[in-house]
Design an enzyme around this catalytic site. Structure first.
Site: not given
Ligand code: GAL
Length: 696
Positions: A130, A329, A321, A370, A372, A164-165
């Protein structure tokens, strides 16, 4: 618990004492903790081979750095930092606070996030905290301080990567702590319970509050929750995340005032008002995953890059990134075609980015990611298409230092406001189909296809540098910001505003006396009613007059979603509705106001109409014409005092001939082109000014 000041002032980049960052950054997220130490040496060697000059480290390492509360293991991180330093690789060192260890949830179950329906989100994934939790904040602050103190003088340290994000998985929490923090936030905003009752219009539906502790987040309710309560909770939730960021930033700046800080953004992430964050970043960082199967994704990526460059406002911005090949995903994770990774990287560089990084360096063998893609894929580096593309891009980017101080100088801007977006899409509206992103894209995509480069601005920004300012659905606007836009037009600016704008104030109370009242004088009209369409319903627009092109009179275009019923008060009609009881009434108007011109579009029009309208307005306003190139070729320009760098990106899979007005040299190949050049499928060229006499 630390409550940082939400308005921490910007730390000017000029105070940075040593040059921390490579000119053009190349690298990725490095997760060595997933591998045995034998791999680490190989990693460092391969990084050098790939031209990697910076990696992000320890983003998800809290559970290994602090395996038990108060027990630490920094040994492996020390080794990695030394190894990277030995190989000349800089580190974007994370504060490791993005994913708390499972022990935090065991010790402090109240630190777990709770949904609006009361469901708890447990450990086992990531980001299970939270944002208002004192246990989370205290634990994070403690870890950040230890990391900063330990590595403050490490020669590999180039930048701090905070968390992160933020808000990626948990953007809002509805737990009891969030309720307490929300009340504190409301006290700061309103000062008194009566002021809150006024702002929330609690006379409606018997919602009047007598005590602060009667107030809760907008948890699941029998019907629509109070709209201003919902809006304030969105403001609060964005601020709660910002507080977490600022808390970490404050510790880092105290210990290492000269090391730049960043956190990675997600573009148009609805719950997080990035305009408030960007002034406290030294480098703007973006994670970018355009969907290769979506034909609009190239435009959407461009739009996101323009937003990030605009937020950077002169500071560097980088892709923190992206993926080399495919993500894991989406339902189907399609590969980037050969050459596309390079092309899409240059799309960001062409829009001002000074760094290209990937998630991640080495493809994981286990865990949820894995499948990705990564810079070092499962197959390894021999015989790997991905590796060949990665090393080639690294070599190229390392040779582009000369562009690092160049950026855009654009003549057209789009006003984009997160709070108005939130308000526009609250429930109980005239139409549930009005979506901010759709409306924004109907403008952006038109100019993207015309290769007119665009900046994003806030409603309170200085608009005077721009020849044209576009205002898609600025639903919520303060009186003050409306005056800012009005005085821009009075001073000679051109605006195009579309339907359902200027409707409510900051509390989501309607401006009475005709819709769009704050812009009534500027637009020379009043909207008397609006007519949202049923799904599939359309109408048509008929051009009334067009001073540039008399032949256009009578042209017909489709429109859908919505019609404003417009009463003119000085504006002229340029297009009329073709159907319904308001047939022949104005749909597109123009009003000369002061030294400028204000256009108003009362409906959502088909792309061909937007193409006609925006070409007309930019021409009238004297916007420099974009180069004439074949379809699917994107052109952007970075400039500095010495040169203009014009990026040509061929998004087609086939090659294309580009004609030139003047000779120009491609900085990637050092080839001089005289009249034209061929751009291969997915090819890139960066052309500079004509050669100086004597050059071959
Ligand atoms: C981003 C994240 C990374 C990884 C990536 C995969 O959103 O910061 O850690 O999960 O996506 O696409």
């Amino acid at each position: 618990m630390i409550y940082p000041d939400l308005n921490v002032s910007e730390k000017p980049q000029s105070e940075t004492k040593r040059p921390f960052l490579p000119d053009i950054i190349y690298g990725g997220d490095y997760n060595p903790e997933q591998w045995s130490p034998e791999t680490w040496e190989e990693d460092a060697r391969l990084m050098q081979e790939a031209g990697v000059n910076m990696v992000s480290l320890a983003i998800f390492s809290w559970a290994l750095l602090e395996p038990k509360p108060g027990q630490y293991d920094f040994g492996w991180l020390d080794t990695i930092l030394d190894l990277l330093n030995k190989h000349g690789i800089k580190v974007n060192l994370a504060t490791a606070t993005a994913s708390p260890p499972p022990w935090l949830a065991k010790l402090h179950p109240e630190s777990l996030p709770v949904t609006k329906e009361g469901v708890i989100w447990w450990p086992g994934g990531r980001q299970q905290y939270c944002p208002s939790s004192p246990a989370y904040r205290d634990g994070a602050a403690n870890l950040v301080r230890l990391i900063a103190e330990r590595y403050q003088n490490h020669p590999a340290l180039a930048m701090w990567h905070i968390n992160n994000e933020y808000g990626c998985h948990v953007a809002e929490c509805f737990c009891d702590q969030s309720a307490r923090s929300f009340r504190e936030w409301l006290k700061r905003r309103y000062g008194s319970i009566e002021a809150l009752n006024g702002a929330w219009a609690t006379a409606f539906w018997s919602q009047h509050y007598s005590e602060w502790d009667e107030i809760n987040p907008p948890r699941s309710a029998p019907t629509y929750a109070n709209p201003t309560q919902q809006l304030d909770f969105k403001r609060f939730s964005s601020d709660a995340l910002l507080e977490c960021f600022l808390m970490e930033r404050q510790i880092l700046k105290e210990i290492t005032p000269d090391v730049p800080v960043t956190t990675n953004f997600l573009g148009f992430l609805k719950p997080v008002n990035y305009w408030q964050w960007s002034k406290n970043e030294d480098v703007i960082a973006l994670d970018s995953y355009p969907d290769p199967t979506d034909e609009h994704s190239i435009m959407e990526a461009a739009m996101t890059y323009d937003l990030n460059r605009s937020m950077a406002a002169g500071k560097p911005w980088v892709i923190m990134e992206q993926v080399t090949s495919q993500v894991n995903w989406r339902p189907q994770n399609v590969l980037k075609r050969p050459g596309q990774m390079r092309l899409l990287s240059y799309q960001a560089v062409g829009r001002g980015a000074n760094g290209i990084m990937f998630f991640q360096w080495r493809q994981s063998r286990a865990g949820a990611e894995k499948y990705h893609g990564a810079m070092v894929p499962h197959i390894g580096t021999t015989n790997s298409r991905v590796w060949r593309e990665v090393t080639a891009l690294g070599a190229e980017l390392n040779s582009l230092s000369k562009i690092k101080d160049s950026s855009h100088k654009n003549e057209v801007a789009i006003v984009f406001d997160w709070e108005s977006w939130w308000a526009l899409e609250l429930d109980s509206k005239p139409s549930a189909d009005i979506k901010m992103m759709d409306q924004l894209k109907s403008y952006y995509e038109t100019l993207f296809k015309q290769n007119v480069n665009i900046d994003f601005v806030r409603p309170d920004s200085d608009l005077t540098p721009y020849k044209v300012v576009l205002l898609p659905n600025l639903y919520m606007v303060s009186e003050e910001n409306a005056r800012n836009i009005e005085s821009y037009v009075a001073g000679g600016g051109h605006v195009v505003m579309s339907f359902f704008s200027g409707i409510v104030n900051e509390n989501e109370h309607i401006y009475l006396g005709g819709y769009g009242a704050p812009f009534r004088k500027m637009l020379g009209l009043q909207v008397q009613e609006f007519d949202p369409y049923r799904p599939g319903q359309t109408n048509r627009l008929c051009l009334d007059q067009d001073t540039d092109n008399p032949e256009a009179e009578g042209w017909l275009f489709d429109c859908n979603l919505w019609s404003d019923l417009i009463h003119l008060e000085g504006a002229e009609t340029l297009a009329r509705y073709e159907q319904d009881f308001y047939k022949t009434q104005p749909a597109l108007t123009r009003h000369h106001f002061g030294k400028g011109v204000a256009y108003y579009l009362g409906t959502h029009a088909e792309p061909a109409f937007m193409d006609w309208l925006l070409a007309k307005v930019t021409r009238e306003a004297g916007v420099t014409p974009a180069p004439n190139v074949p379809g699917g070729v994107e052109v952007t320009t970075r400039r500095n005092e010495d040169a203009a760098y014009r990026f040509f990106l061929n998004h087609n899979s086939h090659s294309i001939e580009i004609k030139l007005d003047t000779p120009a040299r491609d900085v990637l190949t050092n080839t001089l082109y005289i009249e034209s050049f061929i751009l291969e499928g997915y090819g890139v060229a960066i052309l500079t000014q004509p050669p100086t006499p004597g050059e071959k």
